[in-house]
Design a protein around this motif. Structure first.
Motif, PDB file in Angstrom:
ATOM      1  N   ALA A   1       0.797  -1.021  -0.075  1.00  0.00           N
ATOM      2  CA  ALA A   1       0.074   0.099  -0.145  1.00  0.00           C
ATOM      3  C   ALA A   1       0.895   1.106   0.021  1.00  0.00           C
ATOM      4  O   ALA A   1       1.873   1.385   0.826  1.00  0.00           O
ATOM      5  CB  ALA A   1      -0.966   0.241   1.172  1.00  0.00           C
ATOM      6  N   VAL A   2       0.460   2.232  -0.851  1.00  0.00           N
ATOM      7  CA  VAL A   2       1.216   3.405  -0.897  1.00  0.00           C
ATOM      8  C   VAL A   2       0.224   4.800  -0.468  1.00  0.00           C
ATOM      9  O   VAL A   2      -0.918   4.628  -1.280  1.00  0.00           O
ATOM     10  CB  VAL A   2       1.805   3.718  -2.393  1.00  0.00           C
ATOM     11  CG1 VAL A   2       2.409   4.937  -2.482  1.00  0.00           C
ATOM     12  CG2 VAL A   2       3.002   2.612  -2.540  1.00  0.00           C
ATOM     13  N   THR A   3       0.613   5.197   0.177  1.00  0.00           N
ATOM     14  CA  THR A   3      -0.325   6.774   0.453  1.00  0.00           C
ATOM     15  C   THR A   3       0.682   7.743   0.346  1.00  0.00           C
ATOM     16  O   THR A   3       1.575   7.988   0.817  1.00  0.00           O
ATOM     17  CB  THR A   3      -0.689   6.610   2.087  1.00  0.00           C
ATOM     18  OG1 THR A   3      -1.450   5.197   2.355  1.00  0.00           O
ATOM     19  CG2 THR A   3      -1.656   7.803   2.377  1.00  0.00           C
ATOM     20  N   ARG A   4      -0.058   8.718  -0.405  1.00  0.00           N
ATOM     21  CA  ARG A   4       0.598  10.148  -0.679  1.00  0.00           C
ATOM     22  C   ARG A   4      -0.261  11.047  -0.011  1.00  0.00           C
ATOM     23  O   ARG A   4      -1.433  11.191  -0.082  1.00  0.00           O
ATOM     24  CB  ARG A   4       0.757  10.544  -2.212  1.00  0.00           C
ATOM     25  CG  ARG A   4       1.730  11.637  -2.335  1.00  0.00           C
ATOM     26  CD  ARG A   4       1.620  11.856  -4.059  1.00  0.00           C
ATOM     27  NE  ARG A   4       0.065  12.198  -4.506  1.00  0.00           N
ATOM     28  CZ  ARG A   4      -0.378  12.486  -5.374  1.00  0.00           C
ATOM     29  NH1 ARG A   4       0.277  12.104  -6.626  1.00  0.00           N
ATOM     30  NH2 ARG A   4      -1.357  13.004  -5.775  1.00  0.00           N
ATOM     31  N   THR A   5       0.175  12.017   0.933  1.00  0.00           N
ATOM     32  CA  THR A   5      -0.314  13.026   1.453  1.00  0.00           C
ATOM     33  C   THR A   5       0.330  14.628   1.171  1.00  0.00           C
ATOM     34  O   THR A   5       1.399  14.544   0.663  1.00  0.00           O
ATOM     35  CB  THR A   5      -0.281  13.000   3.110  1.00  0.00           C
ATOM     36  OG1 THR A   5       0.809  12.886   3.621  1.00  0.00           O
ATOM     37  CG2 THR A   5      -1.284  11.858   3.321  1.00  0.00           C
ATOM     38  N   GLY A   6      -0.424  15.459   1.244  1.00  0.00           N
ATOM     39  CA  GLY A   6       0.435  16.871   1.040  1.00  0.00           C
ATOM     40  C   GLY A   6       0.103  17.364  -0.253  1.00  0.00           C
ATOM     41  O   GLY A   6      -0.941  17.030  -1.062  1.00  0.00           O
ATOM     42  N   GLY A   7       1.079  17.898  -0.565  1.00  0.00           N
ATOM     43  CA  GLY A   7       0.801  18.644  -1.862  1.00  0.00           C
ATOM     44  C   GLY A   7      -0.083  19.992  -1.752  1.00  0.00           C
ATOM     45  O   GLY A   7      -0.394  20.340  -1.018  1.00  0.00           O
ATOM     46  N   PHE A   8      -0.013  20.727  -3.031  1.00  0.00           N
ATOM     47  CA  PHE A   8      -0.791  22.075  -3.113  1.00  0.00           C
ATOM     48  C   PHE A   8      -2.131  21.773  -2.692  1.00  0.00           C
ATOM     49  O   PHE A   8      -2.631  22.591  -1.787  1.00  0.00           O
ATOM     50  CB  PHE A   8      -1.086  22.594  -4.657  1.00  0.00           C
ATOM     51  CG  PHE A   8      -1.472  23.879  -4.689  1.00  0.00           C
ATOM     52  CD1 PHE A   8      -0.826  25.054  -4.236  1.00  0.00           C
ATOM     53  CD2 PHE A   8      -2.759  23.841  -5.321  1.00  0.00           C
ATOM     54  CE1 PHE A   8      -1.500  26.263  -4.446  1.00  0.00           C
ATOM     55  CE2 PHE A   8      -3.370  25.088  -5.250  1.00  0.00           C
ATOM     56  CZ  PHE A   8      -2.800  26.322  -5.019  1.00  0.00           C
ATOM     57  N   ALA A   9      -2.949  20.932  -2.795  1.00  0.00           N
ATOM     58  CA  ALA A   9      -4.302  20.748  -2.773  1.00  0.00           C
ATOM     59  C   ALA A   9      -4.360  19.972  -1.147  1.00  0.00           C
ATOM     60  O   ALA A   9      -5.402  19.808  -0.539  1.00  0.00           O
ATOM     61  CB  ALA A   9      -5.267  19.966  -3.537  1.00  0.00           C
ATOM     62  N   GLY A  10      -3.153  19.403  -0.771  1.00  0.00           N
ATOM     63  CA  GLY A  10      -3.419  18.585   0.570  1.00  0.00           C
ATOM     64  C   GLY A  10      -4.243  17.352   0.632  1.00  0.00           C
ATOM     65  O   GLY A  10      -4.797  17.031   1.675  1.00  0.00           O
ATOM     66  N   LEU A  11      -4.442  16.971  -0.506  1.00  0.00           N
ATOM     67  CA  LEU A  11      -5.253  15.461  -0.781  1.00  0.00           C
ATOM     68  C   LEU A  11      -4.373  14.442  -0.299  1.00  0.00           C
ATOM     69  O   LEU A  11      -3.145  14.217  -0.550  1.00  0.00           O
ATOM     70  CB  LEU A  11      -5.626  15.505  -2.302  1.00  0.00           C
ATOM     71  CG  LEU A  11      -6.539  16.640  -2.616  1.00  0.00           C
ATOM     72  CD1 LEU A  11      -6.971  16.573  -4.165  1.00  0.00           C
ATOM     73  CD2 LEU A  11      -7.749  16.792  -1.761  1.00  0.00           C
ATOM     74  N   THR A  12      -5.169  13.394   0.224  1.00  0.00           N
ATOM     75  CA  THR A  12      -4.693  12.017   0.327  1.00  0.00           C
ATOM     76  C   THR A  12      -5.072  11.163  -0.822  1.00  0.00           C
ATOM     77  O   THR A  12      -6.139  11.039  -1.153  1.00  0.00           O
ATOM     78  CB  THR A  12      -5.003  11.537   1.761  1.00  0.00           C
ATOM     79  OG1 THR A  12      -4.618  12.400   2.609  1.00  0.00           O
ATOM     80  CG2 THR A  12      -4.587  10.096   2.066  1.00  0.00           C
ATOM     81  N   ARG A  13      -4.000  10.502  -1.324  1.00  0.00           N
ATOM     82  CA  ARG A  13      -4.383   9.338  -2.282  1.00  0.00           C
ATOM     83  C   ARG A  13      -3.505   8.006  -1.879  1.00  0.00           C
ATOM     84  O   ARG A  13      -2.521   8.045  -1.118  1.00  0.00           O
ATOM     85  CB  ARG A  13      -3.447   9.710  -3.738  1.00  0.00           C
ATOM     86  CG  ARG A  13      -4.073  11.114  -4.141  1.00  0.00           C
ATOM     87  CD  ARG A  13      -5.365  10.742  -5.228  1.00  0.00           C
ATOM     88  NE  ARG A  13      -5.315   9.489  -5.810  1.00  0.00           N
ATOM     89  CZ  ARG A  13      -5.219   9.519  -7.293  1.00  0.00           C
ATOM     90  NH1 ARG A  13      -4.680  10.226  -7.970  1.00  0.00           N
ATOM     91  NH2 ARG A  13      -5.412   8.366  -7.820  1.00  0.00           N
TER      92      ARG A  13
ATOM     93  N   ILE B   1       4.751   3.977   2.922  1.00  0.00           N
ATOM     94  CA  ILE B   1       4.519   2.670   2.061  1.00  0.00           C
ATOM     95  C   ILE B   1       4.723   1.359   2.821  1.00  0.00           C
ATOM     96  O   ILE B   1       5.558   1.442   4.039  1.00  0.00           O
ATOM     97  CB  ILE B   1       5.937   2.740   1.080  1.00  0.00           C
ATOM     98  CG1 ILE B   1       5.977   3.917   0.163  1.00  0.00           C
ATOM     99  CG2 ILE B   1       5.901   1.250   0.431  1.00  0.00           C
ATOM    100  CD1 ILE B   1       7.184   4.096  -0.632  1.00  0.00           C
ATOM    101  N   ARG B   2       3.713   0.512   2.885  1.00  0.00           N
ATOM    102  CA  ARG B   2       3.611  -0.493   3.642  1.00  0.00           C
ATOM    103  C   ARG B   2       3.697  -1.713   2.831  1.00  0.00           C
ATOM    104  O   ARG B   2       2.884  -1.841   1.872  1.00  0.00           O
ATOM    105  CB  ARG B   2       2.254  -0.514   4.427  1.00  0.00           C
ATOM    106  CG  ARG B   2       2.472   0.519   5.539  1.00  0.00           C
ATOM    107  CD  ARG B   2       1.279   1.123   6.317  1.00  0.00           C
ATOM    108  NE  ARG B   2       1.124   1.947   7.277  1.00  0.00           N
ATOM    109  CZ  ARG B   2       1.929   3.020   7.347  1.00  0.00           C
ATOM    110  NH1 ARG B   2       2.938   3.009   6.764  1.00  0.00           N
ATOM    111  NH2 ARG B   2       1.544   4.001   8.417  1.00  0.00           N
TER     112      ARG B   2
ATOM    113  N   GLU C   1       7.431  -1.143   6.610  1.00  0.00           N
ATOM    114  CA  GLU C   1       6.969   0.307   6.506  1.00  0.00           C
ATOM    115  C   GLU C   1       7.953   1.458   6.612  1.00  0.00           C
ATOM    116  O   GLU C   1       9.029   1.201   7.083  1.00  0.00           O
ATOM    117  CB  GLU C   1       6.095   0.621   8.081  1.00  0.00           C
ATOM    118  CG  GLU C   1       4.909  -0.467   8.370  1.00  0.00           C
ATOM    119  CD  GLU C   1       4.186   0.226   9.309  1.00  0.00           C
ATOM    120  OE1 GLU C   1       4.059   1.399   9.621  1.00  0.00           O
ATOM    121  OE2 GLU C   1       3.398  -0.733  10.167  1.00  0.00           O
ATOM    122  N   ALA C   2       7.774   2.431   5.647  1.00  0.00           N
ATOM    123  CA  ALA C   2       8.734   3.344   5.539  1.00  0.00           C
ATOM    124  C   ALA C   2       7.657   4.637   5.594  1.00  0.00           C
ATOM    125  O   ALA C   2       6.605   4.745   4.650  1.00  0.00           O
ATOM    126  CB  ALA C   2       9.561   3.325   4.355  1.00  0.00           C
TER     127      ALA C   2
END
Length: 113
Positions: free
Chosen positions: A21-33, A74-75, A85-86
């Motif tokens: 599983a990969v989680t991306r947070t932050g960025g300009f809009a602050g969205l989580t993917r 990343i898990r 986990e990282a």
């Protein structure tokens, strides 16, 4: 009085042996993917090799170094007793990490067979 029981399952329900599983947070809009890959058993060796090339034990500075940067989580579960986990700043997602992230994103979007 006749008592009936619901049939029991044929065996214990098992979770997938390999999950990334990969989680991306932050960025300009602050969205989580979130993207998840659960490869089939016949694909496991390729995925285990990808996972094994990543420097899971490396200590990183998690400061994003700039506004609107992504943070990555990343898990990987490679079996019942092998969880990894990282937490990574965007600048660290390169080399083996980039390969793993791209593979998970491709798999999640239907690009994997």
């Amino acid at each position: 009085m006749d008592q009936t029981r619901s049939p029991e399952p044929d065996g214990p329900t098992e979770s997938p042996a390999l999950v990334v599983a990969v989680t991306r947070t932050g960025g300009f809009a602050g969205l989580t993917r979130v993207w998840t890959a659960e490869p089939r058993e016949d694909e496991a060796s390729t995925w285990i090799a990808l996972i094994g090339r990543c420097p899971w034990d490396e200590t990183l500075d998690l400061d994003p170094q700039g506004a609107d940067r992504f943070q990555w989580s990343i898990r990987a579960r490679c079996g019942p007793d092998d969880d990894r986990e990282a937490e990574l700043p965007d600048r660290a997602v390169q080399g083996p990490w980039r390969e793993l992230v791209d593979a998970v994103r491709d798999w999640a979007s239907g690009g994997a067979s």
